[in-house]
Motif scaffolding. Structure first.
Motif, mmCIF file in Angstrom:
data_model
loop_
_atom_site.group_PDB
_atom_site.id
_atom_site.type_symbol
_atom_site.label_atom_id
_atom_site.label_comp_id
_atom_site.label_asym_id
_atom_site.label_seq_id
_atom_site.Cartn_x
_atom_site.Cartn_y
_atom_site.Cartn_z
ATOM 1 N N GLY A 130 -3.913 24.504 1.127
ATOM 2 C CA GLY A 130 -4.955 25.403 0.651
ATOM 3 C C GLY A 130 -5.856 24.801 -0.403
ATOM 4 N N GLN A 131 -6.703 25.629 -0.962
ATOM 5 C CA GLN A 131 -7.609 25.130 -1.987
ATOM 6 C C GLN A 131 -7.355 25.805 -3.326
ATOM 7 O OE1 GLN A 131 -11.737 26.001 -1.424
ATOM 8 N NE2 GLN A 131 -11.367 27.786 -0.142
ATOM 9 N N SER A 132 -7.778 25.122 -4.375
ATOM 10 C CA SER A 132 -7.603 25.666 -5.714
ATOM 11 C C SER A 132 -8.878 25.416 -6.501
ATOM 12 C CB SER A 132 -6.414 25.012 -6.404
ATOM 13 O OG SER A 132 -6.656 23.647 -6.593
ATOM 14 N N THR A 133 -8.966 25.987 -7.675
ATOM 15 C CA THR A 133 -10.142 25.766 -8.498
ATOM 16 C C THR A 133 -9.756 25.855 -9.959
ATOM 17 O OG1 THR A 133 -12.460 26.363 -8.802
ATOM 18 C CG2 THR A 133 -10.912 28.162 -8.616
ATOM 19 N N GLN A 134 -10.680 25.538 -10.825
ATOM 20 C CA GLN A 134 -10.363 25.505 -12.249
ATOM 21 C C GLN A 134 -11.540 26.032 -13.043
ATOM 22 O OE1 GLN A 134 -9.061 21.736 -13.793
ATOM 23 N NE2 GLN A 134 -10.075 22.077 -15.729
ATOM 24 N N MET A 135 -11.271 26.761 -14.113
ATOM 25 C CA MET A 135 -12.363 27.094 -15.022
ATOM 26 C C MET A 135 -11.957 26.894 -16.468
ATOM 27 S SD MET A 135 -12.840 31.123 -14.579
ATOM 28 C CE MET A 135 -11.961 31.686 -13.152
ATOM 29 N N ILE A 136 -12.967 26.702 -17.292
ATOM 30 C CA ILE A 136 -12.733 26.368 -18.692
ATOM 31 C C ILE A 136 -12.775 27.644 -19.516
ATOM 32 C CG2 ILE A 136 -13.621 25.067 -20.638
ATOM 33 C CD1 ILE A 136 -14.850 23.170 -18.519
ATOM 34 N N ILE A 137 -11.779 27.796 -20.364
ATOM 35 C CA ILE A 137 -11.672 29.002 -21.186
ATOM 36 C C ILE A 137 -12.156 28.697 -22.591
ATOM 37 C CG2 ILE A 137 -10.063 30.695 -22.129
ATOM 38 C CD1 ILE A 137 -10.252 30.751 -19.125
ATOM 39 N N GLY A 138 -13.057 29.493 -23.077
ATOM 40 C CA GLY A 138 -13.422 29.375 -24.479
ATOM 41 C C GLY A 138 -14.591 28.462 -24.777
ATOM 42 N N ALA A 139 -15.243 27.926 -23.745
ATOM 43 C CA ALA A 139 -16.429 27.119 -24.022
ATOM 44 C C ALA A 139 -17.654 28.012 -24.098
ATOM 45 C CB ALA A 139 -16.608 26.061 -22.941
#
Lengths: 442, 245
Positions: free
Chosen positions: A217-226
């Motif tokens: 499958g696929q995954s993703t990422q996001m930045i917290i607090g920027a």
């Protein structure tokens, strides 16, 4: 440039990518080949910050043409630059694998020259591993936003997981910090990968020999607090990603200051506690049957830092409790703070044989410290308890030093040398908390 | 107090279970000969291991209880827990009464402890699948040493036999002086003590250095959390890890 220097530069550039998951694929070894996938994933070691290392996580190159404010590799940043050749990537991967250092390869890249060129380089390394070395271990690659669909399709046949990072939760944030990236360019490949996975699964039902496409499958990422986006926006976005794109995982990474861009917050240290709360909520979405709107709404738009999201939810929904351990169904048991997936399953099994009491469920792994306020066994509470929010909140927090309010990054200047604080600083989640975020048990 | 003493083998445990039933006795403990401490007010009965008797018990476990129960019993034996044999006896006794449902009876102390032991052993096997570190010693032979809490080499071997099927390897349990050996066709477990281990080849030096560098580079200093690292990668495993030398 020596191989050693290249590896140092390119591993250093890749380390801010959180994902290091090797699960979800049970690829078998082929005769004369090397490697296999383990469906549960295997961690090979843990770094000093407690993060698991299971894949050789490197960039193909860090010579990026973009200038995203939050990223170490942005073109305007003064860092050493290096590029691997596909042969080098393959050789290092195989030799690390033979020594059981790693579970596979996680190959990403900065955008060199053009998205297509970058994707081609990645594809070349991956196909070399699979075809020439007959490598059957885990491979995770980045789909480069803006690359040609044909290249993504080709790469998808070789790898186990593909990911496109969404990086920032809203379009406005993206405009502010990564003006060269467009939301559409990110969601495009995601949708494409999702459709291909569906199609492949559909074919697989009819023809056994269908070549696999991104089986993990696929995954993703996001930045917290920027950016100043509240938790509720992040959580709703994650929920949408899970539902619409069939994501296996959404990763969150607390923003680690890597530049002095005026649009970025000046944090002293990464907001680890906030990241941790969002991970907890993420688990609630995936394994506990919660919806984003139950956990947060527009009025209550950030997580309580002192209580975990499940306790917080339970306190706002006291009318659902108490839950009778011997009768409640699985989904209801899961909603009790202090009962996780494993203990809920154990309760379901154990109560078929015998009615359970508090001593029994404690043995089964239920955290009575939290659960006691919300459950009855054989119709009785464990003790004389008051079912009011204040009482429960006070007791849940008792014996625990107060967690600091959200880290704003500002500190009060002092004329005197700093005194040691009488309270232990609990800015970072404890080891237990972090372990819980890995195993998913709250 | 009645105590059965067996020879330390798995067959010995099963024979003891057989004897307890055929003699219509209820032993309070079943202990291995090794390290036995005599108690004053206990009567000891030494059990002679008998393959015919242990086979009957073995068959009866999977026939009358379940395959899982057989696995649980064997893994409990591998855990080398001091109470292993006694627990197995009590577990089987309950199992023959309850059938395959016995594993659900988690509120029972014996069943719970058997499950705990199995969980711990399974976790160690899983961990070691990641923590085993091979190094090349001579042409195409890879050697690795471990010293696990449970006796798990034979549970690790199938994993590596599939994964690294085109290289010869040795997984050496230093503590128990046994090893799993693989010769490209099949693996065996045998007694083993490593003599002189030849010096690392140039290739080996290069890659172990690369790996160490990779490992140290990966850490993000502003997130440093050594306590968490030690929790996930306990100290007792460090001795055999290339990156920790």
């Amino acid at each position: 440039m020596e191989l050693m220097d290249k590896l140092t530069v390119l591993a250093d550039s890749a380390k801010y990518d959180v994902s290091c998951v090797s699960s979800g694929s049970s690829r078998k070894n082929t005769p004369g080949g090397i490697g296999s996938g383990a469906a549960a994933g295997i961690c090979h070691t843990f770094t000093g910050d407690g993060r698991c290392v299971s894949l050789l996580k490197i960039l193909m190159s860090n010579c990026c043409m973009y200038d995203c404010a939050y990223c170490v590799n942005r073109v305007s940043n003064d860092v050493p630059r290096a590029s691997f050749t596909p042969e080098e990537v393959a050789a290092v991967t195989i030799n690390f694998y033979r020594r059981n250092y790693i579970e596979g390869l996680f190959l990403s890249s900065a955008v060199v020259r053009s998205p297509d060129h970058t994707m081609e380089m990645i594809l070349k390394a991956v196909s070399m591993l699979r075809e020439q070395y007959r490598f059957n271990g885990y491979i995770h690659i980045k789909a480069i936003p803006g690359a040609d669909a044909v290249l993504i399709e080709k790469a998808g046949r070789y790898v186990d997981r593909m990911s496109v990072n969404i990086e920032l939760p809203t379009n406005d944030s993206l405009k502010l910090l990564a003006p060269q990236k467009k939301k559409e360019a990110i969601l495009g490949p995601m949708g494409f990968i999702k459709e291909r996975i569906h199609e492949t699964n559909d074919y697989k039902n009819r023809f056994k020999s269908t070549p696999s496409f991104v089986p993990a499958g696929q995954s993703t990422q996001m930045i917290i607090g920027a950016t100043p986006d509240p938790d509720v926006k992040i959580l709703r976005l994650s929920e949408g990603l899970y539902k619409r794109f069939g994501m296996r995982r959404v990763f969150y990474s607390a923003y680690v200051p890597v530049s002095n861009h005026p649009a970025l917050p000046r944090t002293v240290r990464p907001p680890l506690l906030r990241e941790h709360r969002i991970y907890q909520a993420d688990w609630l979405l995936r394994f506990y049957g919660f919806k984003a709107d139950e956990l947060l709404d527009d009025k209550h738009c950030n997580f309580d830092t002192q209580l975990d999201p499940k306790c917080d939810w339970a306190l706002r929904n006291l009318h659902t409790f108490p839950v009778e351990i011997n009768k409640a169904d699985y989904l209801l048991l899961l909603r009790v703070p202090g009962i996780g997936v494993r203990s809920a399953q154990r309760i379901i099994n154990a109560r078929r044989i015998q009615k359970l009491d508090f001593a029994d469920i404690k043995k089964l792994g239920v955290v009575l410290k939290r659960a006691r306020f919300f459950i009855t066994c054989k119709g009785k509470y464990i003790d004389r308890l008051e079912a009011s929010e204040d009482f429960i909140r006070m007791n849940l927090l008792a014996g625990r030093e107060r967690l600091p309010a959200l880290d704003t990054g500002y500190t009060q200047l002092s004329f005197l040398p700093p005194e040691p604080s009488p309270f232990k600083q609990l800015g970072a989640p404890t080891a237990e908390d972090m372990a819980a975020s890995v195993t998913g048990e709250l | 107090m009645l105590i059965y003493v067996y020879d330390g083998s798995f067959e010995g445990i099963l024979t003891s279970v057989f004897e307890a039933f055929s003699r219509r006795e209820v032993p309070d403990a079943i202990l291995p000969e090794d390290g036995l401490q005599q108690e004053l007010f206990a009567s000891y009965s030494h059990i002679q291991t008998d393959p015919a008797k242990s086979d009957r018990v073995y068959t009866s476990i999977w026939k009358n209880i379940s395959d899982d129960a057989l696995k649980n019993v064997y893994h409990t034996f591998l855990s080398e827990d001091p109470d292993a044999a006694t627990l197995i006896y009590r577990y089987l006794k309950l199992g023959w009464k309850m059938g395959s449902k016995v594993d659900m009876f988690l509120s029972n102390d014996t069943v719970f402890r058997i499950m705990e032991i199995n969980r711990r052993l399974g976790f160690e096997v899983h961990r070691l699948k990641g923590f085993v570190r091979f190094r090349q010693v001579g042409e195409g032979i890879y050697y690795s040493s471990i010293s696990p809490d449970n006796n798990v080499v034979e549970l690790l071997a199938p994993h590596f036999a599939e994964r690294l099927s085109d290289q010869k390897w040795i997984i050496h349990d230093v503590r128990r002086e046994i090893a799993a050996l693989y010769n490209l066709k099949q693996w065996i477990v045998s007694e083993f003590s490593a003599g002189e281990i030849p010096d690392a080849t140039d290739e080996e030096k290069l890659y172990s250095k690369l790996w160490k560098r990779f490992f140290t580079t990966l850490e993000i200093p502003s997130r440093s959390n050594p306590k968490l690292q030690r929790q996930l990668l306990p100290r007792r495993y460090w001795e055999h890890l290339t990156e920790k030398w």
